[in-house]
Design a protein around this motif. Structure first.
Motif, PDB file in Angstrom:
ATOM      1  N   THR A   1      23.935  42.230  -8.600  1.00  0.00           N
ATOM      2  CA  THR A   1      25.240  42.773  -9.138  1.00  0.00           C
ATOM      3  C   THR A   1      26.074  43.094  -7.857  1.00  0.00           C
ATOM      4  O   THR A   1      25.226  43.648  -6.803  1.00  0.00           O
ATOM      5  N   LEU A   2      27.248  42.667  -7.386  1.00  0.00           N
ATOM      6  CA  LEU A   2      28.020  42.898  -6.389  1.00  0.00           C
ATOM      7  C   LEU A   2      29.117  43.867  -6.917  1.00  0.00           C
ATOM      8  O   LEU A   2      30.054  43.399  -7.687  1.00  0.00           O
ATOM      9  N   HIS A   3      29.215  45.302  -6.333  1.00  0.00           N
ATOM     10  CA  HIS A   3      30.369  45.954  -6.490  1.00  0.00           C
ATOM     11  C   HIS A   3      31.190  45.816  -5.279  1.00  0.00           C
ATOM     12  O   HIS A   3      30.676  46.186  -4.294  1.00  0.00           O
ATOM     13  N   ALA A   4      32.417  45.384  -5.583  1.00  0.00           N
ATOM     14  CA  ALA A   4      33.364  45.365  -4.597  1.00  0.00           C
ATOM     15  C   ALA A   4      34.678  45.619  -4.792  1.00  0.00           C
ATOM     16  O   ALA A   4      35.330  45.257  -5.800  1.00  0.00           O
ATOM     17  N   PHE A   5      35.587  45.930  -3.823  1.00  0.00           N
ATOM     18  CA  PHE A   5      36.985  45.574  -3.894  1.00  0.00           C
ATOM     19  C   PHE A   5      37.260  44.391  -2.925  1.00  0.00           C
ATOM     20  O   PHE A   5      37.151  44.475  -1.694  1.00  0.00           O
ATOM     21  N   PRO A   6      37.600  43.447  -3.899  1.00  0.00           N
ATOM     22  CA  PRO A   6      37.684  41.856  -3.161  1.00  0.00           C
ATOM     23  C   PRO A   6      38.774  41.452  -1.914  1.00  0.00           C
ATOM     24  O   PRO A   6      38.522  41.021  -1.268  1.00  0.00           O
ATOM     25  N   HIS A   7      39.610  42.546  -2.114  1.00  0.00           N
ATOM     26  CA  HIS A   7      40.746  42.485  -1.160  1.00  0.00           C
ATOM     27  C   HIS A   7      40.499  43.187   0.013  1.00  0.00           C
ATOM     28  O   HIS A   7      41.262  42.694   1.141  1.00  0.00           O
ATOM     29  N   SER A   8      39.372  43.899   0.370  1.00  0.00           N
ATOM     30  CA  SER A   8      38.959  44.322   1.438  1.00  0.00           C
ATOM     31  C   SER A   8      38.139  43.416   2.249  1.00  0.00           C
ATOM     32  O   SER A   8      37.263  42.900   1.564  1.00  0.00           O
ATOM     33  N   PRO A   9      38.266  43.386   3.508  1.00  0.00           N
ATOM     34  CA  PRO A   9      37.434  42.043   4.373  1.00  0.00           C
ATOM     35  C   PRO A   9      35.998  42.442   3.830  1.00  0.00           C
ATOM     36  O   PRO A   9      35.097  41.361   3.783  1.00  0.00           O
ATOM     37  N   ARG A  10      35.671  43.607   3.818  1.00  0.00           N
ATOM     38  CA  ARG A  10      33.955  44.150   3.630  1.00  0.00           C
ATOM     39  C   ARG A  10      33.429  43.547   2.310  1.00  0.00           C
ATOM     40  O   ARG A  10      32.319  43.334   2.021  1.00  0.00           O
ATOM     41  N   GLY A  11      34.563  43.621   1.425  1.00  0.00           N
ATOM     42  CA  GLY A  11      34.276  43.370   0.074  1.00  0.00           C
ATOM     43  C   GLY A  11      34.312  41.850   0.015  1.00  0.00           C
ATOM     44  O   GLY A  11      33.357  41.027  -0.647  1.00  0.00           O
ATOM     45  N   PHE A  12      35.297  41.088   0.572  1.00  0.00           N
ATOM     46  CA  PHE A  12      35.348  39.696   0.591  1.00  0.00           C
ATOM     47  C   PHE A  12      34.271  39.053   1.084  1.00  0.00           C
ATOM     48  O   PHE A  12      33.837  37.992   0.419  1.00  0.00           O
ATOM     49  N   LYS A  13      33.789  39.563   2.345  1.00  0.00           N
ATOM     50  CA  LYS A  13      32.926  38.759   2.854  1.00  0.00           C
ATOM     51  C   LYS A  13      31.577  38.611   1.992  1.00  0.00           C
ATOM     52  O   LYS A  13      30.886  37.429   1.835  1.00  0.00           O
ATOM     53  N   VAL A  14      31.114  39.575   1.174  1.00  0.00           N
ATOM     54  CA  VAL A  14      29.954  39.416   0.732  1.00  0.00           C
ATOM     55  C   VAL A  14      30.153  38.497  -0.643  1.00  0.00           C
ATOM     56  O   VAL A  14      29.214  37.698  -1.019  1.00  0.00           O
ATOM     57  N   LEU A  15      31.179  38.630  -1.072  1.00  0.00           N
ATOM     58  CA  LEU A  15      31.638  37.605  -2.282  1.00  0.00           C
ATOM     59  C   LEU A  15      31.721  36.262  -1.711  1.00  0.00           C
ATOM     60  O   LEU A  15      31.101  35.181  -2.605  1.00  0.00           O
ATOM     61  N   ALA A  16      32.440  36.149  -0.849  1.00  0.00           N
ATOM     62  CA  ALA A  16      32.651  34.509  -0.242  1.00  0.00           C
ATOM     63  C   ALA A  16      31.204  34.120   0.064  1.00  0.00           C
ATOM     64  O   ALA A  16      30.920  32.927  -0.301  1.00  0.00           O
ATOM     65  N   ALA A  17      30.246  34.911   0.717  1.00  0.00           N
ATOM     66  CA  ALA A  17      29.057  34.369   1.257  1.00  0.00           C
ATOM     67  C   ALA A  17      27.985  34.138  -0.311  1.00  0.00           C
ATOM     68  O   ALA A  17      27.589  33.208  -0.246  1.00  0.00           O
ATOM     69  N   ALA A  18      28.297  34.943  -1.097  1.00  0.00           N
ATOM     70  CA  ALA A  18      27.523  34.821  -2.369  1.00  0.00           C
ATOM     71  C   ALA A  18      27.806  33.507  -3.081  1.00  0.00           C
ATOM     72  O   ALA A  18      27.302  32.779  -3.516  1.00  0.00           O
ATOM     73  N   ASN A  19      29.222  33.101  -2.842  1.00  0.00           N
ATOM     74  CA  ASN A  19      29.758  32.055  -3.606  1.00  0.00           C
ATOM     75  C   ASN A  19      29.212  30.700  -2.680  1.00  0.00           C
ATOM     76  O   ASN A  19      29.152  29.763  -3.507  1.00  0.00           O
ATOM     77  N   HIS A  20      29.466  30.827  -1.371  1.00  0.00           N
ATOM     78  CA  HIS A  20      28.984  29.610  -0.635  1.00  0.00           C
ATOM     79  C   HIS A  20      27.605  29.478  -0.927  1.00  0.00           C
ATOM     80  O   HIS A  20      27.118  28.198  -0.947  1.00  0.00           O
ATOM     81  N   LEU A  21      26.715  30.545  -1.091  1.00  0.00           N
ATOM     82  CA  LEU A  21      25.168  30.202  -1.428  1.00  0.00           C
ATOM     83  C   LEU A  21      24.931  29.665  -2.748  1.00  0.00           C
ATOM     84  O   LEU A  21      23.938  29.285  -3.030  1.00  0.00           O
ATOM     85  N   GLY A  22      25.985  29.673  -3.793  1.00  0.00           N
ATOM     86  CA  GLY A  22      25.994  29.312  -5.004  1.00  0.00           C
ATOM     87  C   GLY A  22      24.961  30.478  -5.905  1.00  0.00           C
ATOM     88  O   GLY A  22      24.258  29.925  -6.938  1.00  0.00           O
ATOM     89  N   LEU A  23      25.234  31.709  -5.563  1.00  0.00           N
ATOM     90  CA  LEU A  23      24.049  32.771  -6.210  1.00  0.00           C
ATOM     91  C   LEU A  23      24.920  33.164  -7.371  1.00  0.00           C
ATOM     92  O   LEU A  23      26.081  33.251  -7.658  1.00  0.00           O
ATOM     93  N   ASP A  24      24.027  33.371  -8.508  1.00  0.00           N
ATOM     94  CA  ASP A  24      24.441  33.787  -9.705  1.00  0.00           C
ATOM     95  C   ASP A  24      24.491  35.481  -9.775  1.00  0.00           C
ATOM     96  O   ASP A  24      23.489  35.882  -9.505  1.00  0.00           O
ATOM     97  N   TYR A  25      25.639  35.777  -9.792  1.00  0.00           N
ATOM     98  CA  TYR A  25      25.754  37.354  -9.612  1.00  0.00           C
ATOM     99  C   TYR A  25      26.888  37.922 -10.735  1.00  0.00           C
ATOM    100  O   TYR A  25      27.691  37.292 -11.179  1.00  0.00           O
ATOM    101  N   GLU A  26      26.736  39.177 -10.965  1.00  0.00           N
ATOM    102  CA  GLU A  26      27.761  40.022 -11.591  1.00  0.00           C
ATOM    103  C   GLU A  26      28.611  40.447 -10.649  1.00  0.00           C
ATOM    104  O   GLU A  26      28.052  41.178  -9.838  1.00  0.00           O
TER     105      GLU A  26
END
Ligand code: GSH
Length: 220
Positions: free
Chosen positions: A4-29
């Motif tokens: 599970t990733l808890h994030a505010f995706p508009h913040s760069p610090r939230g964005f980077k973990v979501l973008a990397a998880a998507n780049h890696l093709g990880l399954d996450y909530e």
């Protein structure tokens, strides 16, 4: 495994973990942390991160905060993607740039983002000229280090992106509205264009554009 990733995706610090998880093709909530509504101050969130900051990762019972630590943990889920090398020297090189990010690049870029973007959302007044002058002095002290590296390599640690690139590129998501003074740094601009062309980067950014942070008034 339940990630599970808890994030505010508009913040760069939230964005980077979501973008990397998507780049890696990880399954996450994905769990949206609404900074505007103060989700980060709720007891259930403070139990995950007593700093009251996002992002936070949960992997079953394991909880991790600090965006760069989260990036490394995500990369280790898919070692074959090469986002965090297995060799001691390769890992140390990526880690070095992520420490450099946390010590210098991220806080310097944050000055511009806060003064030119966040204050607009918060409606807390005009940018502070003294803060911006401090940001510019520091930016031009450190940006040449990254510029020289990116003149020599396509990505920060070689010819393929690593988690260091996700970490360092994320504040530049706001380069234009935040007026981050990139004009003298052609290699950084070329690299950021390459990063933002990655399918996962585009996908994460498009999701943000589809759901802009309309109300950013903290505590609302
Ligand atoms: N060093 C931390 C910084 C995290 C951080 O400062 N997050 C901010 C948003 S960018 C936050 O959650 N702020 C909420 C608040 O200050 O109330 C990281 O990289 O994860």
């Amino acid at each position: 495994m339940s990630l599970t990733l808890h994030a505010f995706p508009h913040s760069p610090r939230g964005f980077k973990v979501l973008a990397a998880a998507n780049h890696l093709g990880l399954d996450y909530e994905f769990r949206f942390v609404d900074l505007g509504k103060g989700d980060q101050k709720r007891p259930e969130f403070l139990a995950l991160n007593p700093n009251g900051r996002m992002p936070v990762l949960e992997d079953d019972a394991f909880v991790l905060w600090e965006s760069n630590a989260i990036l490394q943990y995500l990369a280790d889920k898919k070692p074959e993607a090469g986002m965090l090398p297995m060799s001691a020297r390769g890992r140390a090189d990526v880690t070095r740039w992520m420490f450099w990010d946390a010590s210098h690049w991220d806080p310097i870029c944050a000055i511009f983002i806060f003064e030119h973007v966040v204050k607009g959302f918060l409606k807390t007044g005009a940018p502070d000229a003294a803060e911006i002058a401090k940001g510019e002095q520091r930016f031009h002290q450190f940006a040449p280090v990254l510029e020289i590296q990116l003149k020599m390599h396509k990505f920060v640690c070689g010819d393929k992106p690593t988690v260091a690139d996700f970490s360092l590129a994320s504040p530049l998501y706001y380069a234009e509205p935040a007026k981050i003074p990139l004009a003298p740094y052609a290699a950084i601009r070329r690299w950021y264009t390459d990063m933002s062309a990655l399918p996962a980067w585009k996908e994460t950014s498009e999701r943000n554009l589809a759901a802009p942070p309309r109300d950013f008034s903290l505590g609302a």
